[in-house]
Write an enzyme that holds these catalytic residues in place. Structure first.
Site, PDB file in Angstrom:
ATOM      1  N   TYR A  50       0.852  -1.187   0.000  1.00 59.92           N
ATOM      2  CA  TYR A  50       0.000   0.000   0.000  1.00 59.92           C
ATOM      3  C   TYR A  50       0.883   1.230   0.000  1.00 59.92           C
ATOM      4  CZ  TYR A  50      -4.957  -0.731   0.021  1.00 59.92           C
ATOM      5  OH  TYR A  50      -6.227  -0.973  -0.375  1.00 59.92           O
ATOM      6  N   GLU A  86      -0.467   4.753  -0.692  1.00 59.59           N
ATOM      7  CA  GLU A  86      -1.255   5.953  -1.029  1.00 59.59           C
ATOM      8  C   GLU A  86      -0.406   7.200  -0.860  1.00 59.59           C
ATOM      9  OE1 GLU A  86      -4.315   4.422   1.453  1.00 59.59           O
ATOM     10  OE2 GLU A  86      -5.871   5.053   0.046  1.00 59.59           O
ATOM     11  N   ASP A 103      -6.326  12.828 -25.659  1.00 58.94           N
ATOM     12  CA  ASP A 103      -6.372  11.434 -25.227  1.00 58.94           C
ATOM     13  C   ASP A 103      -5.607  10.630 -26.281  1.00 58.94           C
ATOM     14  OD1 ASP A 103      -6.867   8.808 -24.681  1.00 58.94           O
ATOM     15  OD2 ASP A 103      -9.003   9.068 -24.241  1.00 58.94           O
ATOM     16  N   THR A 151      -3.080   5.141 -22.353  1.00 63.87           N
ATOM     17  CA  THR A 151      -2.945   3.801 -21.794  1.00 63.87           C
ATOM     18  C   THR A 151      -1.533   3.325 -22.106  1.00 63.87           C
ATOM     19  OG1 THR A 151      -3.856   2.935 -23.837  1.00 63.87           O
ATOM     20  CG2 THR A 151      -5.373   3.106 -22.000  1.00 63.87           C
ATOM     21  N   LYS A 181      -1.337  -0.454 -25.347  1.00 68.27           N
ATOM     22  CA  LYS A 181      -1.689  -0.572 -26.769  1.00 68.27           C
ATOM     23  C   LYS A 181      -0.388  -0.629 -27.569  1.00 68.27           C
ATOM     24  CE  LYS A 181      -6.331   1.324 -26.269  1.00 68.27           C
ATOM     25  NZ  LYS A 181      -6.536   2.055 -25.008  1.00 68.27           N
ATOM     26  N   ARG A 235      -1.239  -3.475 -18.750  1.00 69.06           N
ATOM     27  CA  ARG A 235      -2.574  -2.871 -18.904  1.00 69.06           C
ATOM     28  C   ARG A 235      -2.737  -1.797 -17.851  1.00 69.06           C
ATOM     29  NH1 ARG A 235      -7.077  -3.428 -21.309  1.00 69.06           N
ATOM     30  NH2 ARG A 235      -6.021  -4.951 -22.604  1.00 69.06           N
TER      31      ARG A 235
HETATM   32  N1  DSN Z   1     -11.469  -0.312 -25.552  1.00 69.63           N
HETATM   33  C1  DSN Z   1     -10.415   0.479 -26.129  1.00 69.63           C
HETATM   34  C2  DSN Z   1     -10.277   0.238 -27.591  1.00 69.63           C
HETATM   35  O1  DSN Z   1     -10.462  -0.888 -28.006  1.00 69.63           O
HETATM   36  O2  DSN Z   1      -9.957   1.130 -28.341  1.00 69.63           O
HETATM   37  C3  DSN Z   1     -10.600   1.910 -25.834  1.00 69.63           C
HETATM   38  O3  DSN Z   1     -10.882   2.068 -24.485  1.00 69.63           O
END
Ligand code: DSN
Length: 425
Positions: free
Chosen positions: A61, A63, A207, A233, A236, A242
């Site tokens: 933990y 925080e 984004d 994110t 990707k 993730r």
């Molecule tokens: N679910 C993601 C995508 O496939 O683009 C976006 O959040």
């Protein structure tokens, strides 16, 4: 077992204790290895990232932020988070980084938390035109609690309609203008977006979840110089765990840090933050930069080859890792195409296209991406084959894995993934 055995990656122990769950883990590994993964938002992260994810840092933990925690015993996790922050800032040339968001959606929530009061205005790309649920759709907190106005794509070019963005910005004077989304195949014009934001005094939020890996690999221009805040994110094209993160200008650092914690999240996932540190180091290498360029080159070949077979890429092609394909010319719905591809060993997703006559659960399009197959070392020749296999499965298959077409395509898929394996044995 010796004293220096690393706790956290003993699969044999898990197999002995829990054959049921470990069997699922192995089956998923075989699924990844056994087919073509063309979901544009997925990738195949390194064993090093997986090792950090499966480490004892999961227990802690912590925080707060490094040096300012609400728990004792944080000396080691502080070092991991500091490493992740420094690597992230250096990778993107950013003033400030917050590596605690649990996901892209959490990073996006932090933008709302930092810059908007409930009821205040946001301007963003509409979901049916390629935006994202967290960009002010009615089913998400972002559309329930904030007053979202949406721009879309230009009816002719099918690319982001900057004139509409500007017109709506002047009309509604939003506090925040968001760009980016989940199904945008073209590069964004960050100079134009900055100019629109400046014209109306709005925060420029990008984004970059989908394309940040291409930015990290220096394959496309970065939004970091222009944007107030960039959320993303890490799993990707970037190929990390993730999770999510954000970078911003120094003047917004305090507000965004406070929005991530304590406004939105509790304890950060220190194992995932450690895995992000590993990922940021990987993404700074020349090998990763080559990878990012190859991802785009592959997507361009795939889009062109599908177009030649009558499956039309919206906007006429792609500049990134993904293509959005209109199936109306071959008389198949997105739902059918997804099922037919799946039965033939090709994983992709149905996707709405701009002005789609079908409802989202059926859709007239599919979205394909090249992050995973490029990680597997596939190149232009394989993209030509993949286009042929998608076309065959989508136009001649019926979604039954035992159908002759499904079996034939699956056989060719097996050849491809045998010569270009995921997680080589
Ligand atoms: N679910 C993601 C995508 O496939 O683009 C976006 O959040």
């Amino acid at each position: 077992m010796t004293d220096d055995t690393f706790y956290g990656s003993d699969f044999g122990a898990l197999e002995a204790f829990d054959p049921e769950l470990s069997g699922i883990l192995l089956s998923e590994l075989e699924r990844i290895r056994g087919g073509l993964q063309l979901i544009a938002s997925e990738n195949i992260c390194s064993p090093e990232v997986l090792t950090a994810l499966g480490s004892t840092l999961s227990n802690k933990y912590a925080e707060g932020y490094p040096g300012r925690r609400y728990y004792g015993g944080c000396a080691e996790v502080d070092k991991a988070e500091e490493l992740a922050i420094e690597r992230c800032k250096s990778l993107f040339g950013a003033d400030h980084a917050n590596v605690q968001p649990h996901s892209g959606a959490s990073a996006n929530q932090a933008v709302y938390g930092a810059f908007l009061q409930p009821g205040e205005k946001l301007l963003a790309m509409s979901l049916p035109h390629g935006g994202h649920l967290t960009h002010g759709t009615k089913v998400s907190f972002s559309g329930k609690w904030f007053d979202a106005v949406h721009y879309g794509v230009h009816p002719e070019t099918e690319d982001v309609d900057y004139d509409e963005m500007e017109r709506l910005a002047k009309e509604h004077r939003p506090k925040v203008i968001c760009s980016g989304g989940s199904a945008i195949p073209r590069l964004l014009d960050f100079d134009r977006i900055r100019a629109i934001c400046d014209e109306v005094g709005a925060i420029m939020w990008v984004d970059a979840a989908h394309f940040i890996g291409l930015v990290a690999g220096q394959a496309i221009p970065s939004p970091v110089p222009q944007a107030d805040v960039v959320t993303f994110t890490t799993h990707k094209v970037l190929r990390g765990p993730r999770s999510g993160a954000l970078v911003c200008k120094e003047e917004h650092a305090k507000a965004l840090d406070k929005a991530v914690f304590p406004m939105l999240q509790g304890g950060p996932q220190m194992n995932t933050i450690a895995a992000k540190a590993v990922n940021f180091k990987e993404a700074a290498t020349p090998a990763y930069q080559d990878y990012a360029k190859n991802v785009i080159a592959n997507a361009k070949v795939l889009a062109t080859e599908l177009a030649e077979r009558g499956i039309r890429p919206t906007t006429g092609g792609t500049d990134t890792h993904l293509a959005l394909l209109d199936l109306q010319g071959v008389g198949v719905t997105g739902k059918e195409a997804e099922a037919r591809s799946d039965a033939a060993g090709i994983t992709l997703n149905k996707n709405a296209i701009p002005n789609d006559p079908q409802k989202p659960s059926i859709a007239s399009g599919i979205r394909v991406g090249t992050p995973s197959v490029t990680t597997q070392g596939m190149g232009a020749d394989e993209m030509v084959t993949i286009a042929e296999l998608i076309h065959t499965a989508v136009t001649k298959g019926d979604g039954d894995p035992d159908h002759e077409v499904s079996r034939e395509v699956r056989g060719r898929v097996t050849e491809l993934v045998t010569t270009h394996p995921a997680y080589p044995r």
